[in-house]
Design an enzyme around this catalytic site. Structure first.
Site, PDB file in Angstrom:
ATOM      1  N   HIS A   1     -21.609  13.429 -29.936  1.00 17.18           N
ATOM      2  CA  HIS A   1     -21.049  12.457 -30.874  1.00 17.18           C
ATOM      3  C   HIS A   1     -20.980  11.046 -30.311  1.00 17.18           C
ATOM      4  O   HIS A   1     -20.982  10.073 -31.045  1.00 17.18           O
ATOM      5  CB  HIS A   1     -19.671  12.901 -31.385  1.00 17.18           C
ATOM      6  CG  HIS A   1     -18.677  13.240 -30.325  1.00 17.18           C
ATOM      7  ND1 HIS A   1     -18.845  14.291 -29.476  1.00 17.18           N
ATOM      8  CD2 HIS A   1     -17.500  12.673 -29.992  1.00 17.18           C
ATOM      9  CE1 HIS A   1     -17.796  14.361 -28.664  1.00 17.18           C
ATOM     10  NE2 HIS A   1     -16.966  13.388 -28.950  1.00 17.18           N
TER      11      HIS A   1
ATOM     12  N   LYS B   1      -0.356   7.544 -23.615  1.00 16.36           N
ATOM     13  CA  LYS B   1       0.225   7.935 -24.902  1.00 16.36           C
ATOM     14  C   LYS B   1       1.716   7.572 -24.908  1.00 16.36           C
ATOM     15  O   LYS B   1       2.046   6.404 -25.048  1.00 16.36           O
ATOM     16  CB  LYS B   1       0.020   9.433 -25.145  1.00 16.36           C
ATOM     17  CG  LYS B   1      -1.374   9.922 -25.515  1.00 16.36           C
ATOM     18  CD  LYS B   1      -2.510   9.405 -24.742  1.00 16.36           C
ATOM     19  CE  LYS B   1      -3.823  10.067 -25.026  1.00 16.36           C
ATOM     20  NZ  LYS B   1      -4.233  11.083 -24.067  1.00 16.36           N
TER      21      LYS B   1
ATOM     22  N   PHE C   1      -6.516  20.290 -24.537  1.00 14.91           N
ATOM     23  CA  PHE C   1      -7.212  19.043 -24.851  1.00 14.91           C
ATOM     24  C   PHE C   1      -8.617  19.084 -24.207  1.00 14.91           C
ATOM     25  O   PHE C   1      -8.837  19.814 -23.249  1.00 14.91           O
ATOM     26  CB  PHE C   1      -6.389  17.867 -24.312  1.00 14.91           C
ATOM     27  CG  PHE C   1      -7.012  16.535 -24.592  1.00 14.91           C
ATOM     28  CD1 PHE C   1      -7.125  16.078 -25.892  1.00 14.91           C
ATOM     29  CD2 PHE C   1      -7.490  15.738 -23.564  1.00 14.91           C
ATOM     30  CE1 PHE C   1      -7.718  14.852 -26.150  1.00 14.91           C
ATOM     31  CE2 PHE C   1      -8.077  14.504 -23.824  1.00 14.91           C
ATOM     32  CZ  PHE C   1      -8.187  14.063 -25.117  1.00 14.91           C
ATOM     33  N   ASP C   2      -9.542  18.291 -24.750  1.00 14.31           N
ATOM     34  CA  ASP C   2     -10.948  18.321 -24.294  1.00 14.31           C
ATOM     35  C   ASP C   2     -11.101  18.191 -22.781  1.00 14.31           C
ATOM     36  O   ASP C   2     -11.879  18.913 -22.166  1.00 14.31           O
ATOM     37  CB  ASP C   2     -11.771  17.185 -24.923  1.00 14.31           C
ATOM     38  CG  ASP C   2     -11.496  16.993 -26.389  1.00 14.31           C
ATOM     39  OD1 ASP C   2     -10.399  17.388 -26.852  1.00 14.31           O
ATOM     40  OD2 ASP C   2     -12.345  16.435 -27.083  1.00 14.31           O
TER      41      ASP C   2
ATOM     42  N   ALA D   1       1.427  14.573 -22.610  1.00 15.84           N
ATOM     43  CA  ALA D   1       0.965  13.268 -23.116  1.00 15.84           C
ATOM     44  C   ALA D   1       1.842  12.757 -24.274  1.00 15.84           C
ATOM     45  O   ALA D   1       2.224  11.595 -24.301  1.00 15.84           O
ATOM     46  CB  ALA D   1      -0.491  13.367 -23.556  1.00 15.84           C
TER      47      ALA D   1
ATOM     48  N   ASP E   1       1.344  20.014 -20.811  1.00 14.52           N
ATOM     49  CA  ASP E   1       0.545  18.790 -20.948  1.00 14.52           C
ATOM     50  C   ASP E   1       1.401  17.859 -21.791  1.00 14.52           C
ATOM     51  O   ASP E   1       1.552  18.045 -23.000  1.00 14.52           O
ATOM     52  CB  ASP E   1      -0.794  19.102 -21.628  1.00 14.52           C
ATOM     53  CG  ASP E   1      -1.636  17.850 -21.850  1.00 14.52           C
ATOM     54  OD1 ASP E   1      -1.057  16.736 -21.857  1.00 14.52           O
ATOM     55  OD2 ASP E   1      -2.848  17.969 -22.049  1.00 14.52           O
TER      56      ASP E   1
ATOM     57  N   TYR F   1       0.833  -1.201   0.000  1.00 12.53           N
ATOM     58  CA  TYR F   1       0.000   0.000   0.000  1.00 12.53           C
ATOM     59  C   TYR F   1       0.868   1.251   0.000  1.00 12.53           C
ATOM     60  O   TYR F   1       0.613   2.206  -0.726  1.00 12.53           O
ATOM     61  CB  TYR F   1      -0.915   0.007   1.227  1.00 12.53           C
ATOM     62  CG  TYR F   1      -1.950   1.112   1.178  1.00 12.53           C
ATOM     63  CD1 TYR F   1      -3.212   0.877   0.647  1.00 12.53           C
ATOM     64  CD2 TYR F   1      -1.648   2.397   1.630  1.00 12.53           C
ATOM     65  CE1 TYR F   1      -4.155   1.889   0.580  1.00 12.53           C
ATOM     66  CE2 TYR F   1      -2.583   3.412   1.560  1.00 12.53           C
ATOM     67  CZ  TYR F   1      -3.836   3.154   1.032  1.00 12.53           C
ATOM     68  OH  TYR F   1      -4.776   4.163   0.965  1.00 12.53           O
TER      69      TYR F   1
HETATM   70  C1  LIG Z   1      -5.369  11.863 -23.615  1.00 14.55           C
HETATM   71  C2  LIG Z   1      -4.981  13.232 -23.259  1.00 14.55           C
HETATM   72  C3  LIG Z   1      -5.285  13.781 -22.013  1.00 14.55           C
HETATM   73  C4  LIG Z   1      -6.125  13.048 -20.983  1.00 14.55           C
HETATM   74  O1  LIG Z   1      -5.513  11.892 -20.559  1.00 14.55           O
HETATM   75  P1  LIG Z   1      -6.334  10.561 -20.134  1.00 14.55           P
HETATM   76  O2  LIG Z   1      -5.235   9.635 -19.736  1.00 14.55           O
HETATM   77  O3  LIG Z   1      -7.111  10.117 -21.315  1.00 14.55           O
HETATM   78  O4  LIG Z   1      -7.189  10.932 -18.993  1.00 14.55           O
HETATM   79  C5  LIG Z   1      -4.844  15.056 -21.740  1.00 14.55           C
HETATM   80  N1  LIG Z   1      -4.161  15.765 -22.653  1.00 14.55           N
HETATM   81  C6  LIG Z   1      -3.849  15.273 -23.863  1.00 14.55           C
HETATM   82  C7  LIG Z   1      -3.076  16.098 -24.835  1.00 14.55           C
HETATM   83  C8  LIG Z   1      -4.260  13.993 -24.213  1.00 14.55           C
HETATM   84  O5  LIG Z   1      -3.995  13.518 -25.444  1.00 14.55           O
END
Ligand SMILES: *Cc1c(COP(=O)(O)O)cnc(C)c1O
Length: 463
Positions: free
Chosen positions: A453, A260, A126-127, A219, A217, A74
């Site tokens: 969508h 990613k 990102f969304d 990713a 960010d 843990y």
């Molecule tokens: C996928 C993504 C996120 C969110 O990450 P999740 O692991 O899907 O929660 C944030 N920013 C970018 C640029 C992404 O491609």
């Protein structure tokens, strides 16, 4: 970039996952029963799945071996310390907050910095980043350079933030109105387009001149580093890891979706360069929402796979092959006259459906029609970024508002498909192009109020 046929995949295949193409009649029936929405299809009914590159990577033998060394304690798991060492080594950041996904890291970051009526600028959020900003009744500001929104511009760094507009915002809003800046690298929402080192350096200077933190960010940070190496002569001979160290040195921390560039199927983290106070604050949120500080919602084995994946994701041979494969598909499509967003981005090829199906007006859902046709023709799943995803009904006038673009994204999972799969995708486009004027578009039969969508339903026009 070397030419694609001067080398082959830098791996061999030890384990295979069978896939198969259903017959045409069955495909037509399945997509009809899915109301012509690919989110309703079962994954096993798909031959080549290009819906997303998120969490769809194939892990290596080394990562799978690491999974067996998971320490499921843990508190204080050995794998946490391994991941911490990897983050300190690759990113140069002292503090690590593991989370179950990238959006969970965003949740913690926004809860630390963002409150009502503030603005959060960046290149293009990102969304989920936008979602977390809006959830706090703050406003996301997308300040990407103009070329970043022009699908035909050949600008080499279309993910760059417009520094003039950024400075204007920083001047006009003090830190109580504009608490932080987030730059997404590569910039997912305009096609996996990279941010240049100069742009990051200058954005960092601005942020710090005005006393605001800058976050990345991250990713697809490794793909961004590869583009910097290939496109900026200053970095041509620098190893990816040196480029990554420099990139992250300009920011105060980062959020990461490990799904990613860390080459795993689940996981994420938040990291801070050196601010202990932020770290302690983040941990309180982490413990409430994710788990104890050394696991953050992940199993020990997952932390191990991420640590190993971070190193693999920055290997030169891997990145050349990865970006090379996306480029291979994009160039082949361009060669047969399929209009695509250029330069081809890091994680996918974006097809311009308005140009590919010029006879269909936007209320016939041209991009969605092409998505449907790719499945009917060849069992390929792609995703629509057009009227279905971004259009909406104006609540005041009741009129439909259409987005400026109708794109179909072909997103390539990492290390999953071979170039023969890519050739098959190209062949499907060739077939469809030959009879494109017979594609009559779609008619909406159901739409939800938000994020329509995912649940939208359609019927084929004229049938
Ligand atoms: C996928 C993504 C996120 C969110 O990450 P999740 O692991 O899907 O929660 C944030 N920013 C970018 C640029 C992404 O491609």
């Amino acid at each position: 970039m070397r030419s694609r046929n001067s080398y082959a995949e830098p791996y061999r295949i030890k384990m295979v996952e069978p896939i198969s193409l259903k017959g045409r009649a069955e495909r037509e029936d399945l997509i009809k029963k899915a109301y012509y929405n690919i989110f309703n299809l079962k994954a096993e009914d798909i031959y080549i799945d290009l819906l997303t590159d998120s969490g769809t990577s194939a892990m290596s033998a080394n990562q799978w071996a690491g999974m067996m060394l998971g320490d499921e304690s843990y508190a204080g798991s050995r794998n946490f310390y391994k991941l911490l060492a990897a983050v300190q080594d690759i990113f140069g950041y002292k503090y690590l907050v593991p989370t179950h996904q990238g959006r969970a890291a965003e949740n913690i970051l926004m809860s630390m910095f963002v409150i009502e009526n503030q603005k959060v600028p960046g290149n293009m959020h990102f969304d989920t980043t936008e979602g977390h900003i809006r959830l706090r009744k703050a406003q996301p500001l997308n300040l990407v350079i103009d070329e970043g929104l022009n699908t035909e511009s050949n600008h080499q760094f279309k993910g760059n933030v417009d520094l003039e507009r950024l400075e204007k915002e920083l001047k006009a809003n003090d830190s109580s109105k504009l608490p932080l800046i987030i730059i997404t690298a590569t910039c997912n929402n305009n096609g996996g387009q990279p941010v240049s080192m100069d742009n990051l350096r200058n954005a960092s200077k601005l942020a710090h001149k005005y006393g605001r933190p800058l976050f990345i960010d991250a990713a697809r940070y490794a793909e961004n580093c590869y583009f910097i190496q290939q496109r900026d002569p200053v970095y041509r001979n620098k190893p990816i890891r040196d480029i990554a160290r420099e990139m992250f040195s300009y920011a105060d921390g980062c959020t990461m979706s490990s799904k990613k560039d860390a080459l795993v199927n689940i996981g994420g983290f938040l990291a801070f360069k050196d601010n202990e106070e932020w770290y302690e604050k983040a941990v309180q949120m982490q413990i409430c929402y994710e788990g104890f500080r050394t696991y953050g919602g992940l199993a020990g084995r997952d932390l191990e796979a991420i640590a190993r994946g971070l190193y693999e994701g920055t290997e030169a041979g891997y990145l050349e092959d990865r970006i090379g494969q996306v480029n291979y598909l994009g160039q082949k499509l361009l060669d047969i006259g399929v209009p695509c967003v250029t330069p081809i981005g890091g994680h996918g090829v974006f097809v311009d459906a308005l140009k590919f199906l010029p006879h269909l007006p936007q209320n016939f859902f041209p991009a969605q029609a092409l998505v449907v046709e790719l499945y009917r023709e060849a069992g390929i799943r792609s995703v629509e970024l057009g009227t279905c995803a971004f259009g909406y009904t104006d609540p005041v006038t009741g009129n439909e508002v259409y987005p400026s673009q109708e794109l179909v994204r072909l997103t390539i999972p990492r290390r999953v498909y071979t170039d023969r799969h890519m050739d098959f995708v190209v062949k499907a486009f060739e077939e469809i192009a030959g009879r494109r004027e017979n594609i009559r578009g779609l008619e909406s039969t159901y739409q939800a109020d938000i994020l329509r969508h995912f649940t939208a339903r359609f019927r084929l026009r004229g049938q």
